[in-house]
Write a protein that holds these residues in place. Structure first.
Motif, PDB file in Angstrom:
ATOM      1  N   TRP A   8       0.831  -1.193   0.000  1.00 52.84           N
ATOM      2  CA  TRP A   8       0.000   0.000   0.000  1.00 52.84           C
ATOM      3  C   TRP A   8       0.869   1.248   0.000  1.00 52.84           C
ATOM      4  O   TRP A   8       1.891   1.301   0.675  1.00 52.84           O
ATOM      5  CB  TRP A   8      -0.894   0.025   1.230  1.00 52.84           C
ATOM      6  CG  TRP A   8      -2.052  -0.908   1.147  1.00 52.84           C
ATOM      7  CD1 TRP A   8      -2.225  -2.047   1.876  1.00 52.84           C
ATOM      8  CD2 TRP A   8      -3.202  -0.792   0.310  1.00 52.84           C
ATOM      9  NE1 TRP A   8      -3.400  -2.650   1.519  1.00 52.84           N
ATOM     10  CE2 TRP A   8      -4.032  -1.890   0.569  1.00 52.84           C
ATOM     11  CE3 TRP A   8      -3.608   0.143  -0.645  1.00 52.84           C
ATOM     12  CZ2 TRP A   8      -5.239  -2.093  -0.084  1.00 52.84           C
ATOM     13  CZ3 TRP A   8      -4.815  -0.055  -1.298  1.00 52.84           C
ATOM     14  CH2 TRP A   8      -5.616  -1.156  -1.018  1.00 52.84           C
ATOM     15  N   TYR A  10       0.163   5.192   0.883  1.00 52.68           N
ATOM     16  CA  TYR A  10      -0.897   5.954   1.541  1.00 52.68           C
ATOM     17  C   TYR A  10      -0.289   7.144   2.268  1.00 52.68           C
ATOM     18  O   TYR A  10       0.536   6.976   3.150  1.00 52.68           O
ATOM     19  CB  TYR A  10      -1.627   5.047   2.536  1.00 52.68           C
ATOM     20  CG  TYR A  10      -2.821   5.654   3.223  1.00 52.68           C
ATOM     21  CD1 TYR A  10      -3.833   6.277   2.506  1.00 52.68           C
ATOM     22  CD2 TYR A  10      -2.939   5.579   4.609  1.00 52.68           C
ATOM     23  CE1 TYR A  10      -4.944   6.806   3.149  1.00 52.68           C
ATOM     24  CE2 TYR A  10      -4.044   6.095   5.265  1.00 52.68           C
ATOM     25  CZ  TYR A  10      -5.042   6.713   4.528  1.00 52.68           C
ATOM     26  OH  TYR A  10      -6.144   7.237   5.161  1.00 52.68           O
ATOM     27  N   LYS A  12      -1.529  10.893   3.983  1.00 55.58           N
ATOM     28  CA  LYS A  12      -2.605  11.794   4.391  1.00 55.58           C
ATOM     29  C   LYS A  12      -2.041  12.796   5.384  1.00 55.58           C
ATOM     30  O   LYS A  12      -0.920  12.633   5.869  1.00 55.58           O
ATOM     31  CB  LYS A  12      -3.755  11.002   5.007  1.00 55.58           C
ATOM     32  CG  LYS A  12      -3.364  10.233   6.252  1.00 55.58           C
ATOM     33  CD  LYS A  12      -4.509   9.393   6.754  1.00 55.58           C
ATOM     34  CE  LYS A  12      -4.138   8.617   7.997  1.00 55.58           C
ATOM     35  NZ  LYS A  12      -3.911   9.414   9.178  1.00 55.58           N
ATOM     36  N   ASN A  16      -6.317  13.726   9.102  1.00 54.76           N
ATOM     37  CA  ASN A  16      -7.049  12.914   8.134  1.00 54.76           C
ATOM     38  C   ASN A  16      -8.092  13.712   7.337  1.00 54.76           C
ATOM     39  O   ASN A  16      -9.013  13.142   6.783  1.00 54.76           O
ATOM     40  CB  ASN A  16      -7.700  11.712   8.819  1.00 54.76           C
ATOM     41  CG  ASN A  16      -7.995  10.586   7.856  1.00 54.76           C
ATOM     42  OD1 ASN A  16      -7.364  10.458   6.810  1.00 54.76           O
ATOM     43  ND2 ASN A  16      -8.966   9.756   8.196  1.00 54.76           N
ATOM     44  N   ARG A  19      -6.087  13.728   1.841  1.00 52.80           N
ATOM     45  CA  ARG A  19      -5.338  12.549   1.395  1.00 52.80           C
ATOM     46  C   ARG A  19      -4.622  12.921   0.111  1.00 52.80           C
ATOM     47  O   ARG A  19      -5.208  13.490  -0.799  1.00 52.80           O
ATOM     48  CB  ARG A  19      -6.286  11.368   1.133  1.00 52.80           C
ATOM     49  CG  ARG A  19      -5.513  10.086   0.811  1.00 52.80           C
ATOM     50  CD  ARG A  19      -6.419   8.934   0.436  1.00 52.80           C
ATOM     51  NE  ARG A  19      -6.897   9.125  -0.928  1.00 52.80           N
ATOM     52  CZ  ARG A  19      -8.093   8.775  -1.361  1.00 52.80           C
ATOM     53  NH1 ARG A  19      -8.971   8.232  -0.561  1.00 52.80           N
ATOM     54  NH2 ARG A  19      -8.431   8.997  -2.616  1.00 52.80           N
ATOM     55  N   LEU A  22      -3.111   7.346  -2.517  1.00 51.09           N
ATOM     56  CA  LEU A  22      -3.607   6.034  -2.108  1.00 51.09           C
ATOM     57  C   LEU A  22      -3.431   5.102  -3.301  1.00 51.09           C
ATOM     58  O   LEU A  22      -3.806   5.456  -4.424  1.00 51.09           O
ATOM     59  CB  LEU A  22      -5.075   6.074  -1.692  1.00 51.09           C
ATOM     60  CG  LEU A  22      -5.704   4.728  -1.300  1.00 51.09           C
ATOM     61  CD1 LEU A  22      -4.948   4.048  -0.168  1.00 51.09           C
ATOM     62  CD2 LEU A  22      -7.166   4.914  -0.936  1.00 51.09           C
ATOM     63  N   THR A  39     -13.382   8.978   1.799  1.00 54.08           N
ATOM     64  CA  THR A  39     -12.866   8.400   3.042  1.00 54.08           C
ATOM     65  C   THR A  39     -12.127   7.085   2.828  1.00 54.08           C
ATOM     66  O   THR A  39     -11.722   6.454   3.804  1.00 54.08           O
ATOM     67  CB  THR A  39     -14.023   8.168   4.031  1.00 54.08           C
ATOM     68  OG1 THR A  39     -14.986   7.307   3.405  1.00 54.08           O
ATOM     69  CG2 THR A  39     -14.681   9.487   4.421  1.00 54.08           C
ATOM     70  N   GLU A  41      -9.482   4.162   2.367  1.00 59.61           N
ATOM     71  CA  GLU A  41      -8.171   3.918   2.963  1.00 59.61           C
ATOM     72  C   GLU A  41      -7.698   2.544   2.505  1.00 59.61           C
ATOM     73  O   GLU A  41      -8.488   1.758   1.971  1.00 59.61           O
ATOM     74  CB  GLU A  41      -8.269   3.944   4.489  1.00 59.61           C
ATOM     75  CG  GLU A  41      -8.687   5.291   5.033  1.00 59.61           C
ATOM     76  CD  GLU A  41      -8.755   5.304   6.546  1.00 59.61           C
ATOM     77  OE1 GLU A  41      -9.035   4.250   7.161  1.00 59.61           O
ATOM     78  OE2 GLU A  41      -8.528   6.379   7.110  1.00 59.61           O
ATOM     79  N   PRO A  42      -6.443   2.198   2.763  1.00 54.88           N
ATOM     80  CA  PRO A  42      -5.983   0.849   2.433  1.00 54.88           C
ATOM     81  C   PRO A  42      -6.903  -0.203   3.068  1.00 54.88           C
ATOM     82  O   PRO A  42      -7.359  -0.037   4.196  1.00 54.88           O
ATOM     83  CB  PRO A  42      -4.574   0.788   3.040  1.00 54.88           C
ATOM     84  CG  PRO A  42      -4.115   2.208   3.021  1.00 54.88           C
ATOM     85  CD  PRO A  42      -5.351   3.012   3.332  1.00 54.88           C
ATOM     86  N   ASN A  44      -9.852  -0.682   2.662  1.00 52.68           N
ATOM     87  CA  ASN A  44     -11.223  -0.197   2.806  1.00 52.68           C
ATOM     88  C   ASN A  44     -11.525   0.751   1.642  1.00 52.68           C
ATOM     89  O   ASN A  44     -11.764   1.939   1.842  1.00 52.68           O
ATOM     90  CB  ASN A  44     -11.419   0.509   4.151  1.00 52.68           C
ATOM     91  CG  ASN A  44     -12.868   0.857   4.399  1.00 52.68           C
ATOM     92  OD1 ASN A  44     -13.777   0.256   3.837  1.00 52.68           O
ATOM     93  ND2 ASN A  44     -13.091   1.839   5.252  1.00 52.68           N
ATOM     94  N   ARG A  73     -10.463  15.805   1.805  1.00 56.28           N
ATOM     95  CA  ARG A  73     -11.414  14.697   1.866  1.00 56.28           C
ATOM     96  C   ARG A  73     -12.832  15.244   2.003  1.00 56.28           C
ATOM     97  O   ARG A  73     -13.095  16.103   2.843  1.00 56.28           O
ATOM     98  CB  ARG A  73     -11.141  13.806   3.074  1.00 56.28           C
ATOM     99  CG  ARG A  73      -9.953  12.905   2.934  1.00 56.28           C
ATOM    100  CD  ARG A  73      -9.930  11.974   4.138  1.00 56.28           C
ATOM    101  NE  ARG A  73      -8.737  11.203   4.238  1.00 56.28           N
ATOM    102  CZ  ARG A  73      -8.624   9.930   3.840  1.00 56.28           C
ATOM    103  NH1 ARG A  73      -9.638   9.311   3.299  1.00 56.28           N
ATOM    104  NH2 ARG A  73      -7.490   9.291   3.982  1.00 56.28           N
TER     105      ARG A  73
END
Length: 176
Positions: A8, A10, A12, A16, A19, A22, A39, A41-42, A44, A73
């Motif tokens: 991954w 990522y 941010k 948060n 971002r 990703l 929203t 994320e790795p 998800n 975001r």
């Protein structure tokens, strides 16, 4: 869906609210640029990023990276700052340049749809990204046909059979 990728990527900010990066690393990633991150994320991913990942696999890339014209975001583009936060914008440009400068050849997928018109500062932010990427040397692409309004389509609204096409970024910027 099985994960054909490995690590991954990522980035941010501390609270948060933004971002910058990703994706999943690869030697030849598909780089997608949208308007703003949600929203996801790795481990998800939202529907948009699930589609970006799927398109990267379909078209033979060994990784993918999601970047955005503006890094704030917001699940609703109407929630974007009314005025550009220059600190966020400059950090975004720095992350984009930093990550993509390591690659010899990069295909960058224009994928922001009509949302480029959501805030008056977004076309200028895109121009800054294009200037940054011109220094690196990238190939601009789109997946699927250009919209009736002349914008590249957002990944949610494309058939998985959609083909990669070259994207005339200079001509597009002239039309904004």
């Amino acid at each position: 869906m099985s994960n054909l990728f490995y690590n991954w990527l990522y980035e941010k900010n501390a609270d948060n609210s933004a971002r910058y990066i990703l994706g999943e690393s690869g030697r030849r990633p598909l780089v997608c640029i949208g308007i703003n991150p949600s929203t996801a994320e790795p481990d998800n991913l939202d529907r948009t990023l699930t589609n970006v990942r799927r398109f990267s696999q379909i078209h033979g890339y060994d990784g993918w990276l999601m970047l955005n014209v503006y890094p704030q975001r917001s699940t609703d583009p109407n929630g974007l700052h009314p005025d550009m936060d220059m600190t966020l914008h400059q950090k975004n440009l720095s992350y984009i340049a930093g990550y993509l400068s390591d690659y010899d050849q990069v295909d960058v997928w224009a994928a922001w749809g009509t949302l480029i018109r959501k805030r008056s500062y977004l076309p200028g932010a895109l121009r800054d990204i294009v200037k940054t990427l011109d220094k690196i040397g990238v190939s601009w692409i789109t997946i699927g046909a250009i919209s009736k309004a002349g914008h590249p389509h957002h990944p949610l609204y494309l058939s998985h059979q959609s083909a990669i096409e070259p994207f005339d970024m200079a001509g597009y910027l002239d039309s904004l």
